[in-house]
Design a protein around this motif. Structure first.
Motif, PDB file in Angstrom:
ATOM      1  N   GLN A 260      61.500  23.819 122.469  1.00  0.00           N
ATOM      2  CA  GLN A 260      61.364  24.191 123.929  1.00  0.00           C
ATOM      3  C   GLN A 260      61.675  25.634 124.077  1.00  0.00           C
ATOM      4  O   GLN A 260      62.427  26.261 123.507  1.00  0.00           O
ATOM      5  N   ILE A 261      61.002  26.063 124.962  1.00  0.00           N
ATOM      6  CA  ILE A 261      61.039  27.564 125.390  1.00  0.00           C
ATOM      7  C   ILE A 261      61.109  27.496 127.116  1.00  0.00           C
ATOM      8  O   ILE A 261      60.328  26.761 127.688  1.00  0.00           O
ATOM      9  N   LEU A 262      62.166  27.989 127.658  1.00  0.00           N
ATOM     10  CA  LEU A 262      62.244  28.384 129.028  1.00  0.00           C
ATOM     11  C   LEU A 262      61.818  29.709 129.417  1.00  0.00           C
ATOM     12  O   LEU A 262      62.439  30.710 129.170  1.00  0.00           O
ATOM     13  N   ALA A 263      60.722  29.692 130.145  1.00  0.00           N
ATOM     14  CA  ALA A 263      60.070  30.922 130.611  1.00  0.00           C
ATOM     15  C   ALA A 263      60.406  31.348 132.020  1.00  0.00           C
ATOM     16  O   ALA A 263      60.184  30.351 132.681  1.00  0.00           O
ATOM     17  N   THR A 264      60.895  32.379 132.229  1.00  0.00           N
ATOM     18  CA  THR A 264      61.327  32.612 133.613  1.00  0.00           C
ATOM     19  C   THR A 264      60.523  33.780 134.093  1.00  0.00           C
ATOM     20  O   THR A 264      60.518  34.835 133.562  1.00  0.00           O
ATOM     21  N   LYS A 265      60.088  33.805 135.410  1.00  0.00           N
ATOM     22  CA  LYS A 265      59.303  34.666 136.165  1.00  0.00           C
ATOM     23  C   LYS A 265      59.898  34.760 137.554  1.00  0.00           C
ATOM     24  O   LYS A 265      60.760  33.907 138.015  1.00  0.00           O
ATOM     25  N   PRO A 266      59.578  35.881 138.334  1.00  0.00           N
ATOM     26  CA  PRO A 266      60.447  35.843 139.616  1.00  0.00           C
ATOM     27  C   PRO A 266      59.985  34.642 140.422  1.00  0.00           C
ATOM     28  O   PRO A 266      58.776  34.490 140.648  1.00  0.00           O
ATOM     29  N   LYS A 267      60.977  34.025 140.641  1.00  0.00           N
ATOM     30  CA  LYS A 267      61.190  32.930 141.859  1.00  0.00           C
ATOM     31  C   LYS A 267      60.670  31.570 141.296  1.00  0.00           C
ATOM     32  O   LYS A 267      60.227  30.800 141.631  1.00  0.00           O
ATOM     33  N   THR A 268      60.111  31.552 139.988  1.00  0.00           N
ATOM     34  CA  THR A 268      59.593  30.285 139.097  1.00  0.00           C
ATOM     35  C   THR A 268      60.134  30.161 137.718  1.00  0.00           C
ATOM     36  O   THR A 268      60.565  31.105 137.154  1.00  0.00           O
ATOM     37  N   GLN A 269      60.279  28.950 137.523  1.00  0.00           N
ATOM     38  CA  GLN A 269      60.694  28.467 135.970  1.00  0.00           C
ATOM     39  C   GLN A 269      59.828  27.628 135.471  1.00  0.00           C
ATOM     40  O   GLN A 269      59.339  26.456 136.216  1.00  0.00           O
ATOM     41  N   THR A 270      59.455  27.818 134.264  1.00  0.00           N
ATOM     42  CA  THR A 270      58.447  26.941 133.556  1.00  0.00           C
ATOM     43  C   THR A 270      59.178  26.542 132.042  1.00  0.00           C
ATOM     44  O   THR A 270      59.717  27.311 131.342  1.00  0.00           O
ATOM     45  N   LEU A 271      58.951  25.081 131.973  1.00  0.00           N
ATOM     46  CA  LEU A 271      59.645  24.756 130.887  1.00  0.00           C
ATOM     47  C   LEU A 271      58.427  24.188 129.666  1.00  0.00           C
ATOM     48  O   LEU A 271      57.727  23.330 130.271  1.00  0.00           O
ATOM     49  N   TYR A 272      58.390  24.931 128.510  1.00  0.00           N
ATOM     50  CA  TYR A 272      57.305  24.450 127.608  1.00  0.00           C
ATOM     51  C   TYR A 272      58.069  23.433 126.657  1.00  0.00           C
ATOM     52  O   TYR A 272      58.994  24.079 126.064  1.00  0.00           O
ATOM     53  N   TYR A 273      57.616  22.417 126.134  1.00  0.00           N
ATOM     54  CA  TYR A 273      58.211  21.660 125.229  1.00  0.00           C
ATOM     55  C   TYR A 273      57.054  21.105 124.248  1.00  0.00           C
ATOM     56  O   TYR A 273      55.943  21.047 124.425  1.00  0.00           O
ATOM     57  N   ASP A 274      57.553  20.453 123.014  1.00  0.00           N
ATOM     58  CA  ASP A 274      56.701  19.995 122.343  1.00  0.00           C
ATOM     59  C   ASP A 274      55.625  21.200 121.734  1.00  0.00           C
ATOM     60  O   ASP A 274      54.493  20.552 121.470  1.00  0.00           O
ATOM     61  N   LEU A 275      56.168  22.332 121.200  1.00  0.00           N
ATOM     62  CA  LEU A 275      55.393  23.221 120.854  1.00  0.00           C
ATOM     63  C   LEU A 275      55.179  23.297 119.156  1.00  0.00           C
ATOM     64  O   LEU A 275      56.342  22.696 118.483  1.00  0.00           O
ATOM     65  N   HIS A 276      54.133  23.469 118.985  1.00  0.00           N
ATOM     66  CA  HIS A 276      53.615  23.194 117.285  1.00  0.00           C
ATOM     67  C   HIS A 276      53.086  24.605 116.871  1.00  0.00           C
ATOM     68  O   HIS A 276      52.082  24.828 117.257  1.00  0.00           O
ATOM     69  N   PHE A 277      53.786  25.123 115.958  1.00  0.00           N
ATOM     70  CA  PHE A 277      53.136  26.483 115.570  1.00  0.00           C
ATOM     71  C   PHE A 277      52.592  26.055 114.037  1.00  0.00           C
ATOM     72  O   PHE A 277      53.080  25.558 113.075  1.00  0.00           O
ATOM     73  N   THR A 278      51.365  26.430 114.021  1.00  0.00           N
ATOM     74  CA  THR A 278      50.612  26.114 112.672  1.00  0.00           C
ATOM     75  C   THR A 278      50.867  27.428 111.440  1.00  0.00           C
ATOM     76  O   THR A 278      50.895  28.716 112.021  1.00  0.00           O
ATOM     77  N   LYS A 279      50.983  26.965 110.264  1.00  0.00           N
ATOM     78  CA  LYS A 279      51.442  27.933 109.491  1.00  0.00           C
ATOM     79  C   LYS A 279      50.052  28.032 108.736  1.00  0.00           C
ATOM     80  O   LYS A 279      49.095  27.316 108.553  1.00  0.00           O
ATOM     81  N   PRO A 280      49.559  29.293 108.338  1.00  0.00           N
ATOM     82  CA  PRO A 280      48.358  29.802 107.424  1.00  0.00           C
ATOM     83  C   PRO A 280      48.310  29.176 106.299  1.00  0.00           C
ATOM     84  O   PRO A 280      49.494  29.070 105.433  1.00  0.00           O
ATOM     85  N   GLU A 281      47.155  28.474 105.630  1.00  0.00           N
ATOM     86  CA  GLU A 281      47.158  27.870 104.615  1.00  0.00           C
ATOM     87  C   GLU A 281      47.046  28.981 103.404  1.00  0.00           C
ATOM     88  O   GLU A 281      46.387  30.066 103.563  1.00  0.00           O
ATOM     89  N   ILE A 282      47.693  28.767 102.350  1.00  0.00           N
ATOM     90  CA  ILE A 282      48.010  29.651 101.097  1.00  0.00           C
ATOM     91  C   ILE A 282      47.191  28.710 100.002  1.00  0.00           C
ATOM     92  O   ILE A 282      47.405  27.647  99.570  1.00  0.00           O
TER      93      ILE A 282
END
Length: 66
Positions: A3-25
């Protein structure tokens, strides 16, 4: 779950279930099966291999050719 909580002036956005891919080796290998240098028998049940140094090379020989 990531989860990442991103805050901007006067708003808040919660991003969840983030998947970061790894480069293939890509793995490159020169490995091969272990065999006797003389008779080409593979390492198996009841057969042992011993490393012998001949000139500048190291070779494997089975217990029959030891």
């Amino acid at each position: 779950m990531s989860q990442i909580l991103a805050t901007k002036p006067k708003t808040q956005t919660l991003y969840y279930d983030l998947h970061f891919t790894k480069p293939e080796i890509q793995l490159h290998s020169t490995a091969s099966e272990v065999t006797c240098h003389v008779c080409k028998k593979e390492l198996g049940e009841g057969l042992g291999l011993t490393a012998k140094r001949i000139t500048d090379k190291t070779v494997l020989v089975c217990s029959l050719h030891n």
